[in-house]
Design a protein around this motif. Structure first.
Motif: not given
Lengths: 301, 545
Positions: A254-255, A229-230, A258, A215, A226-227, A222-223
């Protein structure tokens, strides 16, 4: 933002990331080939080329492998091809870029295509290429406003990062070279120090799991998801939206990452494969939703 | 120990014996003869590269070492440790002897240390004179009776070997306190593969990359009783120490903290790390600080590098110090001549790797023997290291020899003498890519986890760079070589064959799916773009800036 310009930003992000990840992976793979000759060279070459979806006709030595993957300006899956494609995209949108970004990309492209990046030894040459690509990354981070252009670039970069990490996991250094493989995988991801500080055992599965679900490490899938999605959410806030298709694609991936805990070897294989499919889909959705909207009248000849 | 007979080396009229060349067999007339079989592929690869390219690779190597910051510090300046581009090859058979000999020596020295810091039977039995031990500057009464948790005192050893005129390995000295240089073993391998991959062709070299893991396992195994997940730290004197690069390297590769004395404190016989989350206990300290500076409560009170109370915490069994305090007795050069006797006494075995003949200058007969032949002797201070204080008889002037004679007569306990042994030579690339023979030694590194002694295949080969020099210490301008132990192809299944690689069913991501053509591929569009006349712009082109 013009679709054409957005598209170029997206692909600059993808190509720069691809070139760097390929160069790192190739440098470590070649080092293993040289140092530890327990694996037949042709097998080791085939495994890497397979993972990168490259044909492996007549590539059966370390030197040939380096030549194939450094490649030429017209082969978009190679290092030179990626850099050239990024530079061509940048050239087409020079007005929208900071001058420093174009200059850094252009210098890298020239070094590769004019052969000045090359030294007597493949390892040294790849280091030089990596150096230049790190400068490109740095200049992008420090000279670009966080506007839509940057967000498209960051989106492309994150999607490519997931794809490349997944491909790296398919190489299975840990099985080819049981002793030095896990360290090489970590080095190829730039993750050696980060991993060792987690106090996980330095063995294949722990290393691969780290690159999937950690994480805090920026290149873990995973990170990176997340990036990505951001970036999509940022684009929505800036008014670039496709009605939610892209967010759904990226968000699902992402989920999934996650909420995965302690994946075993088979699960990691599954995730790596799933991620590559998801990235391909996401890339298509970006294309159809932002760059080539339906309903555009195309003049046909 | 009985009196030593005539030294093995008596210069003959034909001059001193020829050193053993590790790459070329000697021809009868003394010139280099044919290449030794194990070096065939290497010799061919070097021929293929040629001197000009070799000189270019030397530049690449220097740039790489500079960039990586792989340095040691000498007189306050950081320098790269000179690395020769020609690797040194040791065959599987030769290595088996080295490996078993090094492990044997460590087992005996462990037993010796446990004995003298405990029951002292070896002294009672008269194997080693009591006065020799108690007069050693490294014998610390403060450490007497401290029992290490898993019985290990020599967690890490570096045993220095040389090859004599016949090519036999001999032990030159033991390093049981802070043996240094293992980081260069790993980095040398990586550097060579990086700048000169051709030389690896046709060899199967045993990897060295597992060392940090083995070391970590040994340190974990040494944790105090009841601590399953110990916190481990590497204790460094600081950035100004010669080997700071290595301290940081090992901490990084083990994934443990690199600490300085000021980062630690002791309370209630427990050692604590000062962290942003408050004090955290630390259980195993791999220290790279000399005993004298380790704990101002027991040793030098003016030490700024140590941790007050550390030794008490070790005695209470709350922290393990690796290597143990007081190990220096066992690598004292005056104890060295007794090691073969210790191997016989504790293990009931004959030494696998012999010592170099060494004269005990406290014995009047041996002292007289040495004084007669001072020009053919090497004189070493017993508590020295790093090549400081060495006197090589054949290189010394009359005045220097007279001064040395006076010094050793006045203080025989603190000096030993050995006949000059001609170390073996390896081809070494000097300026302009020429290959010339240079003298080498070998420091294999061993890690003891209490169950097994792991000897890293290879070790640090140090090379004396000036022509004819016998001093290989980096502090005296020595360099190093990558050291290859070849895989044992003689043994069936010498290495497990890797499992077949699973062919992950690939996504049908063709090259096309990963590509994107930013510039329209339509050639007509490209042409039309180029045809537009740009007034006042002499350049043809399609730039749309």
């Amino acid at each position: 933002m013009l679709s054409r310009i957005a598209e170029s930003f997206f692909w600059i992000g993808r190509y720069v990331e691809r070139a760097e990840a390929t160069a790192r992976l190739l440098a470590e793979h070649h080092q293993l080939l040289v140092e530890d000759r327990t694996v037949n060279e042709d097998v080791a070459c085939a495994v890497l080329l397979d993972a990168l979806s490259m044909p492996h006709v007549d590539v059966n030595t370390g030197t040939a492998l380096v030549r194939a993957l450094v490649g030429g300006p017209t082969e978009p899956a190679t290092i030179t091809g990626s850099v050239t494609a990024a530079r061509e995209n940048a050239r087409a949108i020079r007005d929208a870029l900071s001058g420093d970004v174009f200059e850094a990309l252009n210098a890298t492209h020239l070094a590769l295509t004019r052969g000045t990046a090359f030294a007597a030894s493949p390892g040294v040459a790849l280091y030089r290429v990596l150096d230049r690509l790190l400068v490109v990354h740095g200049v992008i981070e420090w000279t670009m406003s966080r506007d839509e252009g940057y967000l498209f670039l960051a989106l492309g970069r994150s999607l490519e990062r997931i794809d490349m990490t997944a491909r790296m996991l398919c190489v299975r250094h840990d099985q080819l070279w049981p002793q030095s493989g896990p360290v090489a995988t970590l080095r190829a991801a730039g993750a050696l120090s980060a991993f060792l500080r987690t106090r996980n055992p330095l063995q294949g599965n722990a290393v691969r799991a780290f690159l999937v679900v950690d994480g805090t490490f920026p290149r873990s899938m995973r990170v990176a998801a997340h990036d990505a999605e951001e970036a999509v959410r940022g684009l929505e806030r800036a008014g670039s939206t496709d009605g939610g298709d892209l967010l759904r694609e990226v968000g699902m991936l992402r989920s999934l990452l996650e909420y995965t805990v302690d994946p075993g070897p088979a699960e990691i294989d599954g995730l790596a494969e799933h991620a590559q499919v998801a990235i391909e889909r996401a890339s298509d959705v970006v294309s159809s939703g932002f760059f080539r909207q339906a309903g555009t009248i195309v003049w046909s000849h | 120990m009985t009196a030593v007979t005539e030294p093995g080396i008596v210069p003959t009229p034909a001059g001193p014996p020829r050193p053993y060349d590790e790459m070329y067999q000697a021809a009868p007339d003394g010139t280099p003869g044919p290449v030794r079989p194990a070096h065939d592929a290497l010799a061919r690869a070097l021929d293929g590269i040629g001197p000009d390219d070799l000189a270019e690779r030397a530049n690449l190597r220097d740039a790489y070492l500079d960039r990586q910051g792989i340095t040691f510090t000498l007189s306050g300046r950081e320098r790269p440790l000179p690395l020769d581009l020609v690797p040194r090859i040791i065959t599987a058979e030769e290595w088996r002897r080295v490996e078993s000999g090094v492990a044997q020596r460590i087992r005996a020295l462990e037993a010796f240390l446990a004995d003298i810091y405990g029951p002292g039977e070896v002294l009672a039995d008269g194997i080693v004179p009591r006065r020799l031990v108690t007069s050693s500057t490294h014998f610390h009464r403060d450490a007497w009776g401290i029992a290490p948790p898993n019985g290990v005192r020599i967690h890490i050893a570096g045993i220095d070997l040389i090859r004599d005129e016949r090519g036999e390995f001999l032990v030159l000295e033991d390093n049981l306190r802070n043996p240094s240089g293992v980081s260069y073993v790993l980095e040398n391998r990586r550097t060579l593969a990086h700048v000169i991959p051709e030389v690896f062709g046709g060899h199967r070299v045993r990897p060295v990359d597992a060392y940090p893991e083995r070391l970590l396992e040994a340190l974990q195994a040494a944790a105090p009783a009841g601590i399953d997940d110990p916190t481990i730290a590497v204790l460094t004197p600081g950035v100004h120490n010669a080997a700071h690069y290595e301290h940081a390297f090992l901490a990084r590769r083990m994934g443990v903290e690199l600490v300085e004395g000021r980062d630690l404190f002791c309370r209630d016989d427990q050692v604590w790390l000062r962290t942003t989350n408050g004090p955290q206990p630390v259980h195993v300290i791999y220290r790279r600080i000399d005993d004298e500076f380790l704990d101002p409560v027991h040793f030098r009170p003016d030490s700024l590098l140590g941790v007050p109370g550390l030794l008490n915490a070790a005695r209470a069994g709350r922290v393990t110090i690796a290597n143990a305090v007081g190990n220096g007795v066992a690598d004292d050069k005056a104890v060295y001549p007794y090691v073969p006797d210790l191997i016989a006494y504790y293990l009931d075995e004959a030494p696998i790797l012999p010592n170099v003949t060494t004269y005990n200058l406290q014995d009047p007969d041996q002292l007289a023997h040495v004084l007669d032949r001072l020009d053919r002797m090497v004189i070493k201070p017993t508590d020295g290291s790093g090549g400081y204080g060495l006197i090589i008889g054949s290189r010394a002037t009359e005045i220097e020899l007279a001064a040395a004679a006076k010094r050793i007569t006045a203080d025989p306990r603190n000096w030993i003498a050995q006949p000059i042994v001609t170390f073996s030579t390896c081809p070494t690339a000097v300026d302009g890519g020429r290959l010339v023979p240079r003298h080498v030694d070998l420091r294999p590194f061993a890690v003891n986890d209490g169950e097994h002694i792991f000897v890293l295949p290879g070790g640090l080969t140090r090379v004396a760079l000036p022509e004819g020099s016998l001093v290989v210490n980096s502090s005296q301008g020595g360099g190093s070589k990558d050291t290859w132990v070849l895989e044992d192809d003689a043994l069936p299944g010498g290495r497990p064959v890797p499992a077949p690689v699973p062919r992950v069913e690939r996504v049908s991501a063709s090259v096309v799916a990963r590509a994107h053509a930013p510039v329209p591929l339509d050639e007509r569009l490209r042409q039309q773009e180029g045809q537009q006349q740009q007034q006042g712009d002499p350049a043809e082109g399609s730039s749309r800036c």
